[in-house]
Design an enzyme around this catalytic site. Structure first.
Site, PDB file in Angstrom:
ATOM      1  N   TRP A 170       0.867  -1.189   0.000  1.00 19.70           N
ATOM      2  CA  TRP A 170       0.000   0.000   0.000  1.00 19.70           C
ATOM      3  C   TRP A 170       0.909   1.246   0.000  1.00 19.70           C
ATOM      4  O   TRP A 170       1.850   1.325   0.813  1.00 19.70           O
ATOM      5  CB  TRP A 170      -0.871  -0.044   1.257  1.00 19.70           C
ATOM      6  CG  TRP A 170      -1.819   1.097   1.449  1.00 19.70           C
ATOM      7  CD1 TRP A 170      -2.643   1.630   0.517  1.00 19.70           C
ATOM      8  CD2 TRP A 170      -2.050   1.823   2.665  1.00 19.70           C
ATOM      9  NE1 TRP A 170      -3.387   2.647   1.081  1.00 19.70           N
ATOM     10  CE2 TRP A 170      -3.035   2.784   2.404  1.00 19.70           C
ATOM     11  CE3 TRP A 170      -1.531   1.752   3.960  1.00 19.70           C
ATOM     12  CZ2 TRP A 170      -3.507   3.675   3.363  1.00 19.70           C
ATOM     13  CZ3 TRP A 170      -1.988   2.626   4.924  1.00 19.70           C
ATOM     14  CH2 TRP A 170      -2.975   3.570   4.617  1.00 19.70           C
ATOM     15  N   ASP A 185      -0.629  -5.578   9.429  1.00 17.31           N
ATOM     16  CA  ASP A 185      -1.686  -4.635   9.080  1.00 17.31           C
ATOM     17  C   ASP A 185      -2.909  -5.455   8.668  1.00 17.31           C
ATOM     18  O   ASP A 185      -2.841  -6.228   7.719  1.00 17.31           O
ATOM     19  CB  ASP A 185      -1.212  -3.753   7.920  1.00 17.31           C
ATOM     20  CG  ASP A 185      -2.170  -2.604   7.631  1.00 17.31           C
ATOM     21  OD1 ASP A 185      -3.255  -2.565   8.247  1.00 17.31           O
ATOM     22  OD2 ASP A 185      -1.840  -1.755   6.780  1.00 17.31           O
ATOM     23  N   LYS A 221     -13.418  -0.481   6.381  1.00 17.48           N
ATOM     24  CA  LYS A 221     -14.028  -1.300   5.322  1.00 17.48           C
ATOM     25  C   LYS A 221     -15.068  -2.254   5.893  1.00 17.48           C
ATOM     26  O   LYS A 221     -16.163  -2.351   5.376  1.00 17.48           O
ATOM     27  CB  LYS A 221     -12.968  -2.115   4.585  1.00 17.48           C
ATOM     28  CG  LYS A 221     -11.578  -1.514   4.557  1.00 17.48           C
ATOM     29  CD  LYS A 221     -11.384  -0.507   3.474  1.00 17.48           C
ATOM     30  CE  LYS A 221     -10.007   0.117   3.605  1.00 17.48           C
ATOM     31  NZ  LYS A 221      -9.679   1.056   2.593  1.00 17.48           N
TER      32      LYS A 221
HETATM   33  C1  LMR Z   1      -6.911   2.281  -0.322  1.00 17.54           C
HETATM   34  O1  LMR Z   1      -5.895   1.581  -0.304  1.00 17.54           O
HETATM   35  O2  LMR Z   1      -7.420   2.681  -1.365  1.00 17.54           O
HETATM   36  C2  LMR Z   1      -7.592   2.651   0.960  1.00 17.54           C
HETATM   37  O3  LMR Z   1      -6.993   1.989   2.012  1.00 17.54           O
HETATM   38  C3  LMR Z   1      -7.741   4.110   1.150  1.00 17.54           C
HETATM   39  C4  LMR Z   1      -6.450   4.801   1.461  1.00 17.54           C
HETATM   40  O4  LMR Z   1      -6.403   5.514   2.473  1.00 17.54           O
HETATM   41  O5  LMR Z   1      -5.483   4.687   0.719  1.00 17.54           O
END
Ligand code: LMR
Length: 401
Positions: free
Chosen positions: A130, A211, A246
């Site tokens: 991420w 996470d 979520k």
């Molecule tokens: C995402 O990965 O799209 C979500 O977790 C929102 C974010 O804050 O990035």
């Protein structure tokens, strides 16, 4: 005074989401941000959340500060949900939990805590991860490296390479891992692989930072928590960041928590104190409303049951949409890019589309994906899936693979 301030280039996810809102075209589809939308393309308010909120609003009262560590019933409910009602680590008081501002807040509080007590250590994240993981840890002062994870050729996991890289890390390195529904790839470890990885992390004295932002979107609430429950069962010290954005559809309430599995109740008490101090230094204390909703739902059997059932049906809808886009793309995209739509899990599929292809999708067809090629399949529905599949097929035909 501020002449030297750089322009902010924007965030690869959140800025794109804002740009989507500004896009004047009617025929546009937002598959960028990780948000679950229902069959009508609406952001759902879950029935149990609606009911809990109504109960809370029926008893209006003053709004004092919460304690720095957060709402006590919420923290307790978080521990039970994450680690299980029968967790020994929990009943022995070896888990320290603080309420945080969503999962990002949990990562930041955890990062500050580690920076203070493990100052020279380095953080390792999956390749890819991420986007905000690297950002949060770098901003907290860490050097961030990557370990192998995703295999583009197969659309699956490079487990031996991942294990070997983690096995070579210096002791006390922080290893950031996704418990389930890996963001962005949708590729997870199976239980046997987790057991192997935990063995390596124990032997190398590494510090796992798990996470879990999608509990319930993989297989089930229980099985998605396998990694953290196994760490707790084996008494492996670890940090766990979780989010209810979520699985409760409570994005804007910023409901999350940071839990630290400790070797003893006495250590857990000191860790809790230091997490609390990190909260104080960041934002003093967390907000009340969302935490009360979550605590009420998880603490009321009928609401909890309703929540679990609705979550399971959301998960089922995502799986149906995976099947549908897979069907529609069959024969239109190369086989190597097809299977992933049904094999990858959770809200995301890593489509294998290049940044250039994603740009064409957005500019020509109004279909928004993250430039890494990540698609939020949780935003597909019966009304948009055909157009999305056609757009992808056209882009691939036009620009090649
Ligand atoms: C995402 O990965 O799209 C979500 O977790 C929102 C974010 O804050 O990035």
């Amino acid at each position: 005074m501020f002449e030297h301030i750089d322009a902010y280039p924007g965030d690869p996810i959140l800025t794109l989401n804002e740009n989507f809102a500004k896009d004047p075209r009617d025929a546009k589809v937002n598959l960028s941000i990780g948000i679950y939308y229902d069959d009508q393309g609406r952001l759902p308010v879950m029935q149990a959340v609606r009911e809990a909120e109504a109960q809370l609003l029926a008893q209006p009262g003053p709004k004092p500060y919460l304690p720095m560590a957060g709402f006590a019933q919420y923290r307790d409910a978080v521990q039970a949900l994450l680690f299980g009602d029968d967790s020994h680590a929990r009943s022995e008081g070896r888990i320290a939990t603080v309420q945080t501002l969503g999962g990002s807040g949990a990562l930041k509080v955890g990062a500050d805590f580690i920076k203070r007590y493990f100052p020279g250590t380095k953080v390792w994240v999956s390749d890819p991860t991420w986007e905000n993981h690297r950002f949060i840890f770098e901003r907290a002062g860490f050097e961030v490296g990557t370990y192998p994870y995703y295999d583009e050729a197969s659309g699956g996991l490079q487990f031996p390479a991942m294990l070997a890289a983690i096995d070579a890390l210096p002791p006390r390195s922080v290893v950031l891992l996704h418990a389930c529904c890996h963001n962005p790839t949708g590729v997870d470890l199976n239980d046997a692989q987790w057991v192997q990885l935990i063995e390596v992390m124990k032997r190398r004295e590494l510090l796992p930072f798990i996470d879990i932002a999608y509990q319930g979107f993989g297989a089930s609430i229980e099985t998605d928590a396998f990694a953290l429950r196994e760490l707790a069962r084996q008494n492996v010290p670890a940090l766990v960041a979780n989010s209810f954005s979520k699985n409760f559809s409570l994005y804007g309430e910023r409901c999350g928590a940071l839990s630290v599995i400790c070797e003893s109740p006495a250590i857990a008490a000191r860790v809790l104190g230091q997490l609390t101090s990190a909260v104080r230094a960041n934002y003093s204390n967390p907000p009340t409303h969302g935490a009360k909703i979550v605590a009420r739902v998880l603490g009321t059997p009928a609401l909890r049951q309703a929540w679990q059932e609705e979550l399971a049906s959301m998960c089922g809808r995502i799986k149906r949409m995976r099947g549908e886009i897979h069907e529609r793309l069959r024969g239109k995209v190369p086989d190597r890019l097809l299977a992933r739509y049904i094999e990858q899990r959770g809200m995301f599929t890593y489509t294998g589309l290049s940044a250039g292809q994603v740009d064409t999708l957005r500019e020509t067809h109004g279909v928004y994906l993250i430039r890494s090629g990540r698609m939020c399949v949780a935003a597909l529905n019966e009304n948009n899936v055909a157009a999305v599949a056609d757009a992808i097929a056209q882009v691939i035909a036009q620009r090649g693979t």
